[in-house]
Motif scaffolding. Structure first.
Motif, short mmCIF file in Angstrom:
data_model
loop_
_atom_site.label_atom_id
_atom_site.label_comp_id
_atom_site.label_asym_id
_atom_site.label_seq_id
_atom_site.Cartn_x
_atom_site.Cartn_y
_atom_site.Cartn_z
N UNK A 1 0.86 -1.19 0.00
CA UNK A 1 0.00 0.00 0.00
C UNK A 1 0.88 1.23 0.00
N UNK A 2 0.27 2.37 -0.33
CA UNK A 2 1.03 3.62 -0.34
C UNK A 2 1.53 3.96 1.06
N UNK A 3 0.74 3.63 2.07
CA UNK A 3 1.15 3.91 3.46
C UNK A 3 2.34 3.05 3.86
N UNK A 4 2.27 1.78 3.53
CA UNK A 4 3.40 0.89 3.83
C UNK A 4 4.65 1.30 3.06
N UNK A 5 4.44 1.76 1.85
CA UNK A 5 5.58 2.21 1.03
C UNK A 5 6.24 3.43 1.69
N UNK A 6 5.43 4.36 2.20
CA UNK A 6 5.98 5.55 2.86
C UNK A 6 6.77 5.16 4.10
N UNK A 7 6.26 4.18 4.85
CA UNK A 7 6.98 3.70 6.04
C UNK A 7 8.30 3.05 5.64
N UNK A 8 8.26 2.28 4.55
CA UNK A 8 9.48 1.62 4.07
C UNK A 8 10.52 2.64 3.62
N UNK A 9 10.05 3.73 2.99
CA UNK A 9 10.98 4.77 2.54
C UNK A 9 11.76 5.33 3.71
N UNK A 10 11.08 5.59 4.82
CA UNK A 10 11.73 6.13 6.02
C UNK A 10 12.74 5.13 6.57
N UNK A 11 12.32 3.87 6.66
CA UNK A 11 13.23 2.84 7.18
C UNK A 11 14.44 2.66 6.28
N UNK A 12 14.22 2.73 4.98
CA UNK A 12 15.32 2.56 4.03
C UNK A 12 16.32 3.70 4.12
N UNK A 13 15.81 4.92 4.31
CA UNK A 13 16.72 6.06 4.47
C UNK A 13 17.62 5.88 5.68
N UNK A 14 17.03 5.44 6.79
CA UNK A 14 17.81 5.19 8.00
C UNK A 14 18.80 4.05 7.79
N UNK A 15 18.33 3.01 7.12
CA UNK A 15 19.19 1.83 6.88
C UNK A 15 20.39 2.19 6.01
N UNK A 16 20.16 2.96 4.97
CA UNK A 16 21.25 3.35 4.07
C UNK A 16 22.33 4.12 4.84
N UNK A 17 21.88 5.02 5.71
CA UNK A 17 22.83 5.79 6.54
C UNK A 17 23.58 4.88 7.50
N UNK A 18 22.84 3.98 8.15
CA UNK A 18 23.47 3.07 9.11
C UNK A 18 24.48 2.13 8.46
N UNK A 19 24.12 1.60 7.29
CA UNK A 19 25.04 0.69 6.59
C UNK A 19 26.29 1.45 6.15
N UNK A 20 26.12 2.71 5.74
CA UNK A 20 27.29 3.52 5.39
C UNK A 20 28.24 3.67 6.57
N UNK A 21 27.68 3.89 7.75
CA UNK A 21 28.51 4.01 8.95
C UNK A 21 29.21 2.70 9.27
N UNK A 22 28.48 1.59 9.13
CA UNK A 22 29.07 0.27 9.40
C UNK A 22 30.20 -0.03 8.41
#
Length: 240
Positions: free
Chosen positions: A181-202
């Motif tokens: 759903x569009x709502x789940x997609x929006x939630x995933x976008x937020x999580x993915x942004x955080x994940x990309x930053x975290x993986x970069x730090x790792x």
């Protein structure tokens, strides 16, 4: 000079001279064969003892270099896997952004979700298989690297593990994250942004660890070369 029948002094002097010559010839021949002027403790006990101590250090540094090489390879595998996961997350974000479009029909969103899930599950495949020499640094419960740093094995260089699995805290997605759903997609976008930053730090931490191992390996190689040269100065024969 008197001459006697029982004692021939001239012959004795000649024999002593011949024995000395033979001894010197044997010593030179031994140095030519071995390339060493101190091949055993009989040649020079003090120098032999010093050289043996230094040889022990060289042997120890050989083991250190092997440990560092294995550790560098292990971290390199973890880095390669982490970079692949980072690329997957970026691709997943593109899918999630597309799925957040409220004008999409159900079939299109479902197609995007299938691609999203395939990419999500690939993260698990990568983390479970990023192993070298029996060590996996990026799976859940992964192992840190403790490479030898000196010839006595009393000092070590540690590179910490980074949990990049879907059950860890670096990647904030879960094994069931979807964009149906569009709502789940929006939630995933937020999580993915955080994940990309975290993986970069790792990845930065792993990269720093790999660099530290490589620098120390270069230092150990130079130190080992200096010791080998020192041993040569002590015991090598002057063949000129």
């Amino acid at each position: 000079m008197s001459a006697t029948v029982n004692t021939n002094m001239g012959a004795m002097v000649a024999l002593q001279s011949l024995n000395k010559t033979n001894n010197e010839l044997s010593m030179v021949q031994g140095r030519i064969n071995s390339g060493l002027k101190v091949a055993s403790a009989k040649d020079d006990g003090a120098l032999f003892a010093i050289a043996q101590g230094m040889r022990g250090k060289v042997a120890g540094f050989g083991a250190v270099k092997q440990s560092l090489s294995r550790s560098v390879s292990t971290v390199d595998v973890a880095l390669a896997a982490g970079e692949a996961i980072s690329d997957l997350l970026i691709e997943m974000k593109a899918k999630a952004v597309a799925a957040a479009d409220t004008s999409l029909d159900t079939a299109s969103r479902n197609a995007l979700n299938e691609d999203f899930k395939a990419l999500r599950d690939q993260i698990t495949t990568i983390t479970q298989n990023a192993e070298f020499n029996g060590i996996n640094m990026i799976k859940n419960g992964g192992s840190a690297i403790n490479a030898l740093a000196n010839e006595n094995a009393t000092s070590k260089i540690t590179v910490g593990a980074q949990d990049l699995s879907l059950t860890g805290t670096v990647v904030t997605l879960t094994t069931t994250t979807a964009i149906t759903t569009a709502t789940l997609a929006a939630t995933a976008i937020s999580s993915l942004g955080t994940s990309i930053t975290n993986v970069g730090t790792a990845l930065a931490k792993l990269g720093t660890g790999a660099k530290k191992l490589e620098v120390h390996s270069l230092f150990v190689t130079k130190l080992e070369d200096a010791l080998v040269a020192g041993i040569g100065n002590l015991v090598d024969a002057d063949l000129a």
